[in-house]
Scaffold this active site. Structure first.
Site, PDB file in Angstrom:
ATOM      1  N   GLY A  13      74.275 135.404   4.476  1.00 61.63           N
ATOM      2  CA  GLY A  13      73.605 134.697   3.389  1.00 61.63           C
ATOM      3  C   GLY A  13      72.722 133.550   3.828  1.00 61.63           C
ATOM      4  CG  ASN A  15      66.936 135.456   5.081  1.00 61.53           C
ATOM      5  OD1 ASN A  15      65.792 135.021   5.186  1.00 61.53           O
ATOM      6  ND2 ASN A  15      67.528 136.138   6.053  1.00 61.53           N
ATOM      7  CG  HIS A 105      63.729 146.407   7.266  1.00 63.33           C
ATOM      8  ND1 HIS A 105      64.987 146.945   7.095  1.00 63.33           N
ATOM      9  CD2 HIS A 105      63.291 146.849   8.462  1.00 63.33           C
ATOM     10  CE1 HIS A 105      65.281 147.685   8.145  1.00 63.33           C
ATOM     11  NE2 HIS A 105      64.275 147.645   9.002  1.00 63.33           N
TER      12      HIS A 105
HETATM   13  C1  GRF Z   1      68.163 139.574   7.592  1.00 62.55           C
HETATM   14  O1  GRF Z   1      67.762 139.769   8.913  1.00 62.55           O
HETATM   15  C2  GRF Z   1      67.396 140.455   6.670  1.00 62.55           C
HETATM   16  O2  GRF Z   1      66.140 140.786   7.121  1.00 62.55           O
HETATM   17  C3  GRF Z   1      68.225 141.700   6.631  1.00 62.55           C
HETATM   18  O3  GRF Z   1      69.558 141.261   6.730  1.00 62.55           O
HETATM   19  C4  GRF Z   1      69.604 140.013   7.391  1.00 62.55           C
HETATM   20  C5  GRF Z   1      70.392 139.089   6.527  1.00 62.55           C
HETATM   21  O4  GRF Z   1      70.705 137.895   7.172  1.00 62.55           O
HETATM   22  N1  GRF Z   1      67.905 142.502   5.488  1.00 62.55           N
HETATM   23  P1  GRF Z   1      71.380 136.718   6.362  1.00 62.55           P
HETATM   24  O5  GRF Z   1      72.618 137.293   5.671  1.00 62.55           O
HETATM   25  O6  GRF Z   1      70.393 136.218   5.378  1.00 62.55           O
HETATM   26  O7  GRF Z   1      71.753 135.682   7.353  1.00 62.55           O
END
Ligand code: GRF
Length: 190
Positions: A13, A15, A105
């Site tokens: 999480g 992001n 992605h």
């Molecule tokens: C990110 O690299 C995103 O591109 C992919 O999954 C990952 C999630 O990372 N879809 P986080 O959970 O946000 O740390």
């Protein structure tokens, strides 16, 4: 008018948190909900720490999507952001948010995408193929994994001595910098 966003996340999480922080004092965008399909998702704790309502729905709920859609509607969610969300989004929800749901992605799609291509597997594949560059793709969500219309791509170098961790860190930096800004731009066009 304010747009309420829901973020869907299955894992760490980072992001989700970065996006939530970016919009914290925003005049027209409000991150109103974080949803997950995994009880263990660190995204839940991150949401709680930020005071954002969050909820876990088990597999059965993600199959038809009805209860989840009701919750999204109850929170008047106008835009859905997938950030490391690993389950399939139910058709009911996809249809309720046409051109209003995006995914990120960690590669330059269509390279290294599709079912089972997530997290470190993507970076491993990039290194295995000897690609000279990688990056991120932000795209609208569709019925097929990683195949909706591409909104934006940002690139970074793949270095000769890269490991999965080093490349993942570089790609994550692109995600943190650009995902919130792209979301903001898309929302400004609604
Ligand atoms: C990110 O690299 C995103 O591109 C992919 O999954 C990952 C999630 O990372 N879809 P986080 O959970 O946000 O740390």
């Amino acid at each position: 008018m304010t747009t309420n966003i829901a973020i869907l996340a299955s894992g760490n999480g980072s992001n989700a948190e970065n996006i939530a922080r970016y919009f914290m004092a925003h005049p027209t965008v409000n991150v109103s909900l974080v949803l997950t399909n995994s009880q263990k998702a660190n995204a839940l704790q991150r949401a709680r720490n930020l005071g954002i309502p969050c909820a876990y729905f088990s597999k059965e709920f993600w199959q038809d999507g009805e209860a989840i859609l009701h919750l999204l509607q109850a929170y008047q969610v106008g835009f859905v952001v997938l950030a490391g969300f690993l389950a399939k989004v139910p058709n009911l929800i996809l249809q309720a948010y046409p051109q209003r749901m995006v995914n990120i992605h960690p590669s330059l799609l269509p390279l290294h995408g599709g079912k089972g291509m997530y997290g470190d597997r993507v970076h491993e594949d990039v290194l295995r193929c000897g690609d000279k560059e990688s990056g991120i793709t932000i795209h609208y969500t569709s019925e097929v994994y990683d195949s909706g219309q591409i909104v934006a791509q940002y690139r970074c170098e793949v270095k000769p001595d890269d490991t999965v961790d080093k490349l993942a860190t570089r790609v994550h930096a692109l995600e943190y910098e650009y995902y919130p800004k792209v979301i903001e731009r898309l929302l400004s066009l609604l």
